[in-house]
Scaffold this motif. Sequence first.
Motif, PDB file in Angstrom:
ATOM      1  N   VAL A 242       0.835  -1.204   0.000  1.00  0.00           N
ATOM      2  CA  VAL A 242       0.000   0.000   0.000  1.00  0.00           C
ATOM      3  C   VAL A 242       0.866   1.249   0.000  1.00  0.00           C
ATOM      4  CG1 VAL A 242      -1.746   1.288   1.254  1.00  0.00           C
ATOM      5  CG2 VAL A 242      -1.886  -1.196   1.160  1.00  0.00           C
ATOM      6  N   ALA A 243       1.921   1.263   0.843  1.00  0.00           N
ATOM      7  CA  ALA A 243       2.795   2.433   0.916  1.00  0.00           C
ATOM      8  C   ALA A 243       3.499   2.679  -0.410  1.00  0.00           C
ATOM      9  CB  ALA A 243       3.813   2.244   2.037  1.00  0.00           C
ATOM     10  N   PHE A 244       3.917   1.608  -1.092  1.00  0.00           N
ATOM     11  CA  PHE A 244       4.575   1.767  -2.387  1.00  0.00           C
ATOM     12  C   PHE A 244       3.601   2.345  -3.417  1.00  0.00           C
ATOM     13  CE2 PHE A 244       5.671   0.119  -6.593  1.00  0.00           C
ATOM     14  CZ  PHE A 244       6.978   0.588  -6.718  1.00  0.00           C
ATOM     15  N   SER A 245       2.359   1.848  -3.403  1.00  0.00           N
ATOM     16  CA  SER A 245       1.359   2.342  -4.349  1.00  0.00           C
ATOM     17  C   SER A 245       0.969   3.778  -4.049  1.00  0.00           C
ATOM     18  CB  SER A 245       0.120   1.442  -4.318  1.00  0.00           C
ATOM     19  OG  SER A 245       0.461   0.095  -4.615  1.00  0.00           O
ATOM     20  N   ALA A 246       1.073   4.186  -2.776  1.00  0.00           N
ATOM     21  CA  ALA A 246       0.612   5.519  -2.378  1.00  0.00           C
ATOM     22  C   ALA A 246       1.635   6.607  -2.640  1.00  0.00           C
ATOM     23  CB  ALA A 246       0.261   5.518  -0.888  1.00  0.00           C
ATOM     24  N   ARG A 247       2.849   6.228  -3.057  1.00  0.00           N
ATOM     25  CA  ARG A 247       3.870   7.248  -3.248  1.00  0.00           C
ATOM     26  C   ARG A 247       3.484   8.241  -4.347  1.00  0.00           C
ATOM     27  NH1 ARG A 247       8.843   8.199  -1.529  1.00  0.00           N
ATOM     28  NH2 ARG A 247      10.168   9.523  -2.836  1.00  0.00           N
ATOM     29  N   ALA A 248       2.953   7.722  -5.461  1.00  0.00           N
ATOM     30  CA  ALA A 248       2.545   8.628  -6.539  1.00  0.00           C
ATOM     31  C   ALA A 248       1.428   9.550  -6.079  1.00  0.00           C
ATOM     32  CB  ALA A 248       2.099   7.809  -7.751  1.00  0.00           C
ATOM     33  N   MET A 249       0.484   9.037  -5.258  1.00  0.00           N
ATOM     34  CA  MET A 249      -0.584   9.886  -4.740  1.00  0.00           C
ATOM     35  C   MET A 249      -0.015  10.970  -3.832  1.00  0.00           C
ATOM     36  SD  MET A 249      -3.807   8.890  -2.239  1.00  0.00           S
ATOM     37  CE  MET A 249      -2.660   8.442  -0.931  1.00  0.00           C
TER      38      MET A 249
END
Length: 504
Positions: A242-249
């Motif tokens: 989740v943290a990796f996916s949230a970086r772009a956000m």
Amino acid sequence: MPDLSDQGPVAVVTANRVVACSHAARTSGVRRGLRRREAQARCPELAVLPRNEAAEARLFEPIVLALESIAPGVEVTRPGLAAIGVRGPTRYFGSETGVLHALSRAVGAAPANEAPGAGITTSTALIGVADGSFAAEQAARQGVIVAAGESPPFLADLPVSTLDPSGDSPLIDLLRRLGLRTLGAFAALPAGEVHTRFGPDGAWAHRQAGGHDDRPLAARRPPAELVATLDLEPPVDRVDTVAFSARAMAEQFIGDLAGHGLACACLELQVLTENGEETVRRWRHAGVLSTVDVVDRIRWQLEGWLRGGEHPPSGGVTRLRLLPVETVPLGVHQQALWGGSGADDERAHRALARVQTLLGHGSVLTPMIDGGRDPLQRTRLVPWGDAPVPEHSPEHPWPGHLPAPAPSVLIDPPRPVQVLDATGRTVTVDERGVVPSPPTTFVLGRESLPVTSWAGPWPVDERWWTPDATVKVARFQLVDVQGRAYLVTYATASQRWALTATYD
């Protein structure tokens, strides 16, 4: 809220005067500025409602958004009254009539966000076209289109009270006493003499009355959408994923704020799972949040919820939302006093935030100054990251508070002690705040110390009007033979002493 779906006569009253009314009420003779009793005399079935400005703004916001969909640059004078420039939309829709039809459709399609009957419909929305905002408002009240250049004759027969329907303007009363009953009569006066006699306010009203309102629209800036959302499909139950996916956000969130000249000092993180479970937490930073800071806080909140929480969610994460709660102008924060990068402070903040996430919101506390008479009352601990807002103002006089210097160590809870006089009896304080016999000995536990000097008493009688909550005490400063200073408190009701603080 009453159901107004039948569109009956309704008026909103503030300070016993009508400030707004429905079309049905206007048909019965109700006008803005009328006193409540006169309005009810003209329309006995009139429904009178108190004004709720917050609800007005909330209800009018969808209408403003609908207007902005037709013509950007909406000037909102007050909730319920807005103006747009029609020159641009006229080129697109072909004519001013086409613009009015488009506005009517947009307003009619605006969502009602209150009780049934609270929405705006094409039968309750009034739209008009004229030169200038003032003339356009009067045209809207009559539902007409005033041709270009025809605003002065259109306004000429209207009463001077149109300039201020509230009826409180001294200018309107003066114009009536001078025999100027209509806007045309007032507009016929020479502009220079009006300015000399009535001042800037009169000159502005004179321009309005003559249809010469050439002021450009003060268009509102549409609110920026600064909320970042990430939808995860399929649901994810691993924190690192989740943290990796949230970086772009997070990069988009910080970038959008920077694009508007803002930086985030406090954000709200909302996490939703596939089964509808949700966790919401506000994260405050001592400086401003960077992309790395945002990602760290996403990871910490998920670790505390998915792994360390008492009630972990039963499903994977499907949505993350970042909402800016507190923003500051970009570049106003300086991390270190002497020009350094502040890396040590940043590491400390990150460590405290992680401890707080793992052990709970109240596991890390920071002191702040509060209001009160007692040193314990003037010091309050708040969870780290929360806004240090005092419960009571420290700036108030607080009669009965201790003089400077303040004690260095507070004893919480206070420790029972004994303060004795020369005869070995407990020192007391009478109702007048007088000490019959001075203190000579201070007994702390098993240690008995001679008192070399003392000051006080400082009596405090709090909430004397409430017997169950009355606090009546007297405070003393004592210095023992070893040079140590103490702050002790004598409770009048129980005649007991307690150690509340010590001095360096």
